[in-house]
Scaffold this motif. Structure first.
Motif, PDB file in Angstrom:
ATOM      1  N   ARG A  26       0.837  -1.209   0.000  1.00 39.04           N
ATOM      2  CA  ARG A  26       0.000   0.000   0.000  1.00 39.04           C
ATOM      3  C   ARG A  26       0.866   1.252   0.000  1.00 39.04           C
ATOM      4  N   ALA A  29       2.578   1.718  -3.416  1.00 38.56           N
ATOM      5  CA  ALA A  29       1.636   2.139  -4.460  1.00 38.56           C
ATOM      6  C   ALA A  29       1.204   3.590  -4.262  1.00 38.56           C
ATOM      7  N   ASP A  30       1.169   4.042  -3.025  1.00 36.62           N
ATOM      8  CA  ASP A  30       0.809   5.420  -2.681  1.00 36.62           C
ATOM      9  C   ASP A  30      -0.490   5.842  -3.362  1.00 36.62           C
ATOM     10  N   ASP A  31      -1.497   4.968  -3.286  1.00 38.31           N
ATOM     11  CA  ASP A  31      -2.800   5.233  -3.894  1.00 38.31           C
ATOM     12  C   ASP A  31      -3.848   5.296  -2.780  1.00 38.31           C
ATOM     13  N   TYR A  32      -3.841   6.378  -2.046  1.00 41.01           N
ATOM     14  CA  TYR A  32      -4.729   6.535  -0.898  1.00 41.01           C
ATOM     15  C   TYR A  32      -5.830   7.532  -1.215  1.00 41.01           C
ATOM     16  N   SER A  38      -2.474   7.489   4.300  1.00 42.17           N
ATOM     17  CA  SER A  38      -1.065   7.258   4.003  1.00 42.17           C
ATOM     18  C   SER A  38      -0.209   7.492   5.245  1.00 42.17           C
TER      19      SER A  38
END
Length: 71
Positions: A26, A29-32, A38
């Motif tokens: 997670r 990917a840094d897709d929050y 994050s």
């Protein structure tokens, strides 16, 4: 808005290699949905790096632990 969860010893003890790998994925990917999610994951990974370094060793690059000069 996301809730901040206190990171207790029981939370740290409950983590396994698989759960830390999912956390690392997670973070990588840094897709929050929002920056607080994050930040919560980053704080958890940092706490794991301090208290359970054996689990975090492969992902230590995700935790900024470089020394810095406060002067």
């Amino acid at each position: 808005m996301s809730e901040t969860v206190a990171i207790s010893e029981s939370i740290l003890a409950a983590h396994t290699e698989d759960s830390v790998a999912a956390l690392a994925q997670r973070l990588d990917a840094d897709d929050y949905a929002n920056p607080f999610d994050s930040l919560n994951d980053w704080h958890l990974m940092r706490a794991l790096a301090i208290h359970r370094p054996d689990l975090v060793r492969p992902y230590v690059h995700l935790v900024d632990q470089e020394p810095f000069d406060e002067e």
